[in-house]
Design a protein around this motif. Structure first.
Motif, mmCIF file in Angstrom:
data_model
loop_
_atom_site.group_PDB
_atom_site.id
_atom_site.type_symbol
_atom_site.label_atom_id
_atom_site.label_comp_id
_atom_site.label_asym_id
_atom_site.label_seq_id
_atom_site.Cartn_x
_atom_site.Cartn_y
_atom_site.Cartn_z
ATOM 1 N N GLU A 1 0.027 12.498 -11.454
ATOM 2 C CA GLU A 1 -0.962 11.530 -11.947
ATOM 3 C C GLU A 1 -0.909 11.472 -13.470
ATOM 4 O O GLU A 1 -0.920 10.394 -14.072
ATOM 5 N N CYS B 1 5.574 13.807 0.883
ATOM 6 C CA CYS B 1 4.130 13.576 0.742
ATOM 7 C C CYS B 1 3.357 14.883 0.868
ATOM 8 O O CYS B 1 2.412 15.140 0.105
ATOM 9 N N LEU C 1 6.259 4.831 -6.299
ATOM 10 C CA LEU C 1 5.673 5.369 -7.532
ATOM 11 C C LEU C 1 5.804 6.892 -7.553
ATOM 12 O O LEU C 1 6.153 7.494 -8.574
ATOM 13 N N LEU C 2 5.553 7.516 -6.402
ATOM 14 C CA LEU C 2 5.675 8.973 -6.315
ATOM 15 C C LEU C 2 7.096 9.410 -6.675
ATOM 16 O O LEU C 2 7.298 10.332 -7.472
ATOM 17 N N SER D 1 3.225 3.050 -3.128
ATOM 18 C CA SER D 1 2.754 4.410 -3.431
ATOM 19 C C SER D 1 3.899 5.416 -3.384
ATOM 20 O O SER D 1 4.033 6.280 -4.253
ATOM 21 N N TRP E 1 -4.158 5.995 -4.407
ATOM 22 C CA TRP E 1 -2.812 6.572 -4.353
ATOM 23 C C TRP E 1 -2.868 7.999 -3.797
ATOM 24 O O TRP E 1 -2.108 8.369 -2.893
ATOM 25 N N THR F 1 0.868 -1.183 0.000
ATOM 26 C CA THR F 1 0.000 0.000 0.000
ATOM 27 C C THR F 1 0.906 1.234 0.000
ATOM 28 O O THR F 1 1.133 1.877 -1.016
ATOM 29 N N GLU G 1 -5.574 5.053 -8.879
ATOM 30 C CA GLU G 1 -5.287 6.486 -8.780
ATOM 31 C C GLU G 1 -5.869 7.136 -7.519
ATOM 32 O O GLU G 1 -5.180 7.850 -6.787
ATOM 33 N N THR H 1 3.718 2.248 -13.096
ATOM 34 C CA THR H 1 2.975 1.435 -12.117
ATOM 35 C C THR H 1 3.509 0.009 -12.107
ATOM 36 O O THR H 1 3.789 -0.553 -11.041
ATOM 37 N N ILE I 1 -3.568 7.969 -0.141
ATOM 38 C CA ILE I 1 -2.388 7.561 0.655
ATOM 39 C C ILE I 1 -1.404 8.725 0.770
ATOM 40 O O ILE I 1 -0.927 9.051 1.854
ATOM 41 N N ILE I 2 -1.118 9.372 -0.354
ATOM 42 C CA ILE I 2 -0.130 10.458 -0.349
ATOM 43 C C ILE I 2 -0.610 11.653 0.487
ATOM 44 O O ILE I 2 0.161 12.254 1.240
#
Ligand code: PFF
Length: 460
Positions: free
Chosen positions: A416, A403, A63-64, A60, A431, A56, A428, A248, A434-435
């Motif tokens: 995104e 974040c 990926l960020l 995330s 994500w 999770t 999306e 991703t 979460i961020i």
């Protein structure tokens, strides 16, 4: 934005990128740190928490960072600066972390090199005869421990000096598959030892009565370290990725690689320790940084004739993993200095070598000449201080700032779109949640808890 930037180095393909990121991620964190944390925090319970967190939160953040790198086409400092000069400090803060980690990483790298060499020289039964004395005797030795650390550093800087682009990609192609093969082979072999399956059960089956705040805190700190997050590496690596590569899928694969090796290492070491010590309680009690160096040699010894070979293969495997991670750390330091001070690569490499040599020496002195210094309480060392400051304090702060910056200051929209340039983005909404919300809250919790534990408010 990145289209207007000058041409930048790039990976030769999607797999070169995934392998390089995985090679950075898979290291001492997976083979040395993860198994002892799993053993300490309830086996299966820790495992479950860790897996959920990685897929999770970890994915995330990964990926960020990759998307931020590719979007700006810059490494950490430049990536934040691209949104305004006043944000450069986030990149500078994150970039300071590899300078702390590498110094103590090389000390442990030296220990691993010493063990690999000893097993190659056929000293397995000598080590197993008095494993604790062998370990303590070595790390406190006033000459030998320094020599192995310097050798490890020299190997790392040699590869970086040879030009990591071609060197890294090629050596990863050999080392990474070999690493997986060795990890699987050794796990299978260990699990066939009598009694090992009981240890595997402790490792795999969660016991929810063991679920405690410490489990989450330890798992989260481990996740940052193991996935090489929150210190700018993945931003830099992302900046070399082409616009067609799916971010991703890449993030999922890198995380899969990393967690796969951790799980295998745990599946070898926890059941192995169980065989040697006889019970889950004994494993939990004895688990700590010395698990690999003190308990494992006994396990190898109990394997009979094959033990010396398995021990040798095991420490060679750990050495590979430590080297590839240390190379990525040193390369990052070099590129930070080149970008920041506008120095040539050669000059930056000399500076990093001198720095590592000097600070590494101080960290290693913590086990002999400076052993009277116990910065985190009785029995602690300078290495523990470096580990604490980087992993438990600075990395959560860097992740928190990242974040908040992406979630609230620049807004996740641009990233995104960057992610959607090359693939669908099914998760999306999750994500963004979460961020913006979940990660910052969780990070504040671990940060406060870690510091509180350090000052004795509760034990971890
Ligand atoms: N992820 C590596 C490990 O698990 O050993 C350690 C590490 C490597 C941390 C590179 C940070 C880094 F930039």
């Amino acid at each position: 934005m990145s289209d207007t930037k000058p041409a930048r180095a790039s990976w030769s393909g999607k797999w070169a990128f995934i392998l390089a990121a995985a090679a950075s991620a898979v290291g001492l964190g997976n083979l040395w740190r993860f198994p002892y944390l799993a053993a300490k925090y309830g086996g299966g319970t820790f495992l479950l928490v860790y897996v959920v967190l990685v897929f999770t939160f970890g994915v995330s953040l990964l990926l960020l960072e990759i998307a931020l790198g590719r979007y700006t086409g810059q490494s950490a400092i430049g990536a934040f600066k691209a949104f305004g000069k006043k944000y450069a400090f986030i990149g500078i803060f994150a970039s300071a972390i590899p300078f702390i980690i590498t110094c103590y990483y090389c000390v442990i790298g030296g220990w691993v090199a010493k063990y690999a060499a000893s097993y190659i020289a056929g000293a397995s039964s000598q080590i197993a005869g008095a494993p604790a004395d062998f370990f303590t005797g070595f790390i406190t030795s006033p000459v030998e421990s320094f020599i192995w650390m310097y050798l490890f550093m020299a190997a790392v800087m040699l590869v970086v000096g040879l030009g990591v682009k071609k060197g890294i990609e090629k050596s990863n192609l050999v080392m990474m598959p070999l690493l997986i093969l060795l990890a699987v082979g050794i796990a299978v072999f260990t699990l066939t030892m009598p009694g090992a399956l009981d240890g595997a059960a402790y490792y795999l089956v969660p016991d929810f009565s063991k679920l405690a705040p410490e489990t989450f805190i330890a798992a989260l700190g481990q996740m940052f370290f193991s996935m090489s997050l929150a210190m700018g590496i993945m931003i830099t690596y992302g900046s070399y990725v082409d616009k067609q590569t799916s971010l991703t899928a890449s993030a999922g694969r890198i995380a899969g690689f990393d967690i796969g090796v951790s799980l295998l290492a745990g599946l070898t070491i926890v059941p192995g320790a169980f065989v040697a010590l006889g019970s889950a309680e004994a494993v939990a009690e004895n688990s700590g940084p010395s698990l690999m160096f003190v308990i494992l040699p006994t396990v190898f010894d109990q394997m009979g004739g094959m033990g010396a070979i398995i021990g040798l293969l095991f420490f060679v495997l750990v050495l590979f993993a430590a080297l590839t991670s240390a190379i990525s750390l040193a390369e990052t330091m070099v590129s930070i200095i080149m970008d920041g001070a506008r120095w040539s690569r050669k000059k930056a490499i000399i500076a990093v070598t001198v720095f590592l040599f000097a600070v590494g020496t101080v960290v290693n002195l913590g086990y002999n000449g400076f052993s009277f210094l116990e910065p985190l309480g009785a029995g602690s060392s300078i290495l523990d201080l470096f580990d604490f400051v980087s992993n438990s304090v600075m990395m959560p702060i860097a992740a928190l700032m990242t974040c908040i910056f992406v979630g609230w200051v620049v807004k996740p929209r641009d990233l995104e779109l960057e992610i959607k340039r090359s693939s669908k983005f099914v998760a999306e909404k999750a994500w963004v949640a979460i961020i913006k919300y979940i990660a910052p809250v969780l990070i504040v919790i671990i940060l406060v808890a870690y510091v509180a534990a350090q000052f004795g408010f509760f034990s971890m």
